[in-house]
Design an enzyme around this catalytic site. Structure first.
Site, short mmCIF file in Angstrom:
data_model
loop_
_atom_site.label_atom_id
_atom_site.label_comp_id
_atom_site.label_asym_id
_atom_site.label_seq_id
_atom_site.Cartn_x
_atom_site.Cartn_y
_atom_site.Cartn_z
N HIS A 29 -7.22 4.50 -1.44
CA HIS A 29 -8.32 4.69 -2.38
C HIS A 29 -9.58 4.11 -1.76
O HIS A 29 -9.67 2.90 -1.52
CB HIS A 29 -8.02 4.03 -3.72
CG HIS A 29 -8.86 4.56 -4.84
ND1 HIS A 29 -8.55 5.73 -5.49
CD2 HIS A 29 -10.02 4.12 -5.38
CE1 HIS A 29 -9.47 5.97 -6.41
NE2 HIS A 29 -10.37 5.02 -6.36
N TYR A 169 3.47 1.94 -10.50
CA TYR A 169 2.63 2.78 -11.36
C TYR A 169 3.48 3.49 -12.43
O TYR A 169 4.67 3.21 -12.58
CB TYR A 169 1.86 3.79 -10.51
CG TYR A 169 0.75 3.16 -9.68
CD1 TYR A 169 -0.33 2.51 -10.29
CD2 TYR A 169 0.78 3.20 -8.28
CE1 TYR A 169 -1.35 1.94 -9.54
CE2 TYR A 169 -0.24 2.64 -7.53
CZ TYR A 169 -1.30 2.01 -8.16
OH TYR A 169 -2.30 1.44 -7.41
N ARG A 296 2.52 -1.12 7.97
CA ARG A 296 2.33 -1.88 9.21
C ARG A 296 2.85 -1.16 10.46
O ARG A 296 3.46 -1.75 11.34
CB ARG A 296 2.94 -3.27 9.10
CG ARG A 296 2.23 -4.19 8.11
CD ARG A 296 0.87 -4.65 8.63
NE ARG A 296 1.06 -5.67 9.66
CZ ARG A 296 0.62 -5.55 10.91
NH1 ARG A 296 -0.04 -4.48 11.29
NH2 ARG A 296 0.82 -6.52 11.77
N GLN A 347 -10.01 -6.74 4.55
CA GLN A 347 -11.30 -7.27 4.11
C GLN A 347 -12.29 -6.19 3.67
O GLN A 347 -13.10 -6.43 2.77
CB GLN A 347 -11.92 -8.12 5.21
CG GLN A 347 -11.15 -9.42 5.46
CD GLN A 347 -11.77 -10.24 6.57
OE1 GLN A 347 -12.98 -10.27 6.76
NE2 GLN A 347 -10.94 -10.90 7.34
N GLN A 419 -15.63 -16.26 17.99
CA GLN A 419 -14.74 -16.87 16.99
C GLN A 419 -13.39 -16.18 16.89
O GLN A 419 -12.42 -16.77 16.40
CB GLN A 419 -15.44 -16.87 15.62
CG GLN A 419 -16.79 -17.57 15.59
CD GLN A 419 -16.67 -19.09 15.59
OE1 GLN A 419 -15.64 -19.63 15.25
NE2 GLN A 419 -17.75 -19.77 15.97
N GLU A 666 -19.32 -18.71 6.18
CA GLU A 666 -17.97 -18.50 6.68
C GLU A 666 -18.03 -17.77 8.03
O GLU A 666 -19.08 -17.66 8.64
CB GLU A 666 -17.11 -17.74 5.67
CG GLU A 666 -16.66 -18.60 4.50
CD GLU A 666 -15.73 -19.74 4.89
OE1 GLU A 666 -15.01 -19.61 5.91
OE2 GLU A 666 -15.73 -20.75 4.20
#
Length: 695
Positions: A29, A169, A296, A347, A419, A666
């Protein structure tokens, strides 16, 4: 030459049509489904992935009626007018030689609206609305809505539909006693509870004819107490096959399950064994329906191995095709090393979707933005310097070079990554190495001139007369100014993660943002060890069981003992980790709790002594307490590193700040890569502008 991935790239005969390979782009979605204004963008999004070689794509979920909405005014297909609007999507896909199915998604009690319905009036733990219990006539109306939606999908030009019967669902809610407590013909014995999916598939097949793909998404592992038993799941697979399904897709876990199923800490191909067991059951019964395994599978090698091992007939790649729409084409051309690998961070995809924002991808900010973030060749070749080879600098440098500019990328360290070189050391975040591998290839392919081990000065940048300088110099740790922080028992997160300095057996971590949680995870895990890389250990750690032996496939977790005693602290009162990802924060908290990490909020850091960290509580600084520890690790935030900005501006050099150098809130790789890409797409063009908040 033979195919580099003979199983993955083999055609699949469905009887009435043949798919060119074994890659299904699973449903995601994105938010493009939820408004007709987004349909041109959705058309471009799917067309690009059809062009990239996906055999069959499945849309994000469309509700068959208002009661099935995910949220108010969510994507719905229930009228001929709506079907006509979908033509822009299906025509675009077919123009690229692709195939696409529409997912019919009825959320049932998961609906985030007051009209939601379910087999019984049992509220979901993930929504605030209690569902209305359907009458027998109401159930019939829902079945007719599924059939109407499938018929309209065919009218709209889709090649098939996927009936969403998993993830907890609406259909899934009828299957288990956990949510179905009816005593009529739709409840009680499993034969009654499975009537709904069988009726839906049977009537859909009757309505759409034999030459239309019908995928049934079957929950093979519920991961909730009182979930379906294995014999029940097998019985349903046989029944929907007999009812007319073309393909059975694998669903793993309900949304309310407390076991991660797709996050980066989940081992690759972690649930292929479940599909393999179902496939063996069906083949043993003489049923040859193709099965799809999911979750995955993010590289061609993993997909090839899963298929070679007989786990499935197809693999579902959802987010991997968000990350790289050319995944299949690159695999077929023997260019797997050029694939932009999905790191399963959630994210920009799931986190966005659950925050009611348009989804995209951390490693590919063009995803679902194909019509607005366009990488065009530059009108003239200019010279740019990019300082800093972290995520922002890498994205900017390679995008500028792709457009035809001469780009010099300066990095003070001996390797690229910034980082990310710390992030990839965290157990469960090993996938972050894939992004650096990808950017290393991009640097080579686009001709970026890379200068490693070079702390470039403002004088040199001025002398080299660049047309512009992009400062991606990143961040430095914020100074928390705690008395005693210069003591030998105090380290920064950089000391721990990047430089590998020794840490004691008892640790207090100052700061519970994303870095604090990462450091805690790093310190409680034995060196060189990660459950993510050991499937058997990961399954035990989270309590995933064989569904043949345990109903629902869930048991008490058996985590390994922590390597250290860790206390995680923050100044703010309330729950620690509140700012973590919306769909992954609970995983990080649960993982640390399983390792006995103590989490304390609302503290004042008074002083550090050889015995540990002394804290008080609240504005009144009451109830002083010594957190006894051998090492204190400072994770108290970051500040932008911008020392080159002022002298460059003084010399009249155009300067642009990106990534942490622009905003150090962050370590936001999503914002950094997006910002670097967007700026580089515009520099040197007639549309050039700089928007600090572009991300």
């Amino acid at each position: 030459m033979s195919e580099p991935y003979p199983h993955l790239l083999a055609p699949l005969d469905l009887g009435f049509t043949t798919l060119p390979n074994r890659v299904l782009m699973g449903s995601m979605h994105t938010g493009l489904e939820d408004g007709r204004k987004h349909f041109p963008a959705m058309a471009a999004y799917f067309a690009e992935r059809a062009r990239g070689g996906a055999a069959l794509m499945v849309t994000g979920g469309f509700a068959p009626n208002i009661e099935g909405w995910t949220k108010p005014l969510a994507g719905t297909l229930s009228t001929s007018g709506a079907a006509r609007r979908h033509r822009v999507v299906t025509d675009a896909v077919h123009a690229e030689g692709g195939r696409i199915a529409l997912q019919i998604l009825h959320t049932g009690r998961y609906g985030y609206h007051p009209f939601c319905v379910a087999p019984s009036r049992i509220k979901s733990p993930i929504t605030p609305f209690a569902p209305r219990e359907l009458s027998a006539r109401g159930i019939e109306r829902q079945i007719r809505a599924f059939v109407r939606c499938a018929t309209l999908a065919r009218e709209a030009g889709y090649d098939g539909v996927e009936v969403m019967g998993s993830e907890g669902y609406f259909i899934n809610q009828f299957l288990v006693t956990h949510t179905n407590q009816r005593t009529d013909e739709w409840g009680g014995p499993y034969e009654n509870r499975m009537r709904l999916p069988v009726e839906i598939v049977t009537r859909v097949r009757e309505a759409v004819g034999r030459d239309f793909i019908v995928i049934y998404r079957l929950s093979m592992l519920d991961l909730i107490p009182d979930g379906s038993s294995w014999p029940e799941a097998v019985a349903l697979a046989k029944a929907v096959t007999h009812a007319g399904a073309t393909i059975i897709n694998t669903g793993i876990g309900w949304h309310e399950a407390r076991i991660p199923t797709i996050a980066t800490s989940v081992p690759r191909g972690a649930f292929a064994w479940v599909t393999k067991r179902m496939r063996e059951e069906l083949r043993g019964a003489g049923i040859t329906i193709p099965l799809v395994t999911s979750n995955r599978i993010n590289t061609p090698e993993v997909g090839e191995q899963v298929l070679a091992d007989g786990c499935a007939d197809m693999v579902s790649l959802a987010r991997p095709l968000l990350a790289d729409p050319d995944f299949v084409a690159k695999a077929r051309a023997g260019r797997a090393q050029d694939i932009n690998t999905c790191i399963a961070c959630n994210q920009a995809c799931l986190d966005h979707a659950f925050k009611n924002e348009l989804a995209t991808c951390l490693v590919n900010p063009r995803a679902a933005r194909e019509t607005v973030l366009v990488i065009r060749a530059a009108a003239q070749r200019l010279r740019y310097a990019v300082v800093g080879a972290g995520p922002a600098g890498l994205a900017a440098a390679t995008t500028l070079a792709e457009r035809g500019h001469e780009v010099h990328l300066f990095e003070g360290a001996a390797q690229i990554g910034g980082q990310f070189n710390m992030a990839r050391r965290i157990p469960g975040k090993e996938e972050f190495s894939e992004t650096l591998r990808y950017f290393a290839r991009r640097i080579e392919a686009t001709g970026v001139k890379l200068h490693l081990g070079t702390r470039v000065t403002a004088d040199r940048l001025v002398a080299d007369k660049f047309d512009g300088v992009l400062l991606a110099t990143g961040v430095v740790p914020r100074d928390p100014r705690i008395p005693g922080q210069d003591s030998p028992n105090v380290l920064s997160y950089v000391d721990v993660l990047l430089h590998g300095k020794p840490v004691g057996e008892r640790v207090a971590i100052v700061g519970a943002g994303g870095i604090g949680f990462d450091v805690a995870e790093f310190l409680v895990t034995p060196p060189g060890h990660s459950p993510t890389l050991d499937l058997k250990e990961w399954l035990a750690e989270w309590g995933v069981a064989d569904p043949v032996q345990v109903r629902g496939g869930v048991v008490r977790p058996r985590p390994s003992p922590p390597a250290r005693k860790v206390t995680l602290l923050q100044r703010k009162a309330g729950k620690l980790g509140k700012g973590l990802g919306k769909t992954t924060g609970w995983i990080h908290r649960a993982a640390l709790l399983m390792k006995n990490v103590e989490m304390i909020g609302g503290v004042n850091y008074e002083r550090i002594t050889p015995e540990g960290l002394f804290v008080t509580y609240g504005e009144q600084r009451k109830d002083g307490q010594l957190i006894e520890c051998d090492t204190v690790v400072l994770c108290a935030g970051q500040e932008p590193l911008r020392e080159l900005q002022a002298p460059l501006l003084a010399a009249g050099v155009p300067v642009h700040l990106i990534g942490g150098a622009d905003e150090a809130a962050e370590l936001d790789a999503k914002r950094a890569i997006d910002q670097g890409t967007r700026l580089a797409a515009l520099l040197g063009s007639t549309e050039q502008f700089v928007d600090r908040r572009a991300a």
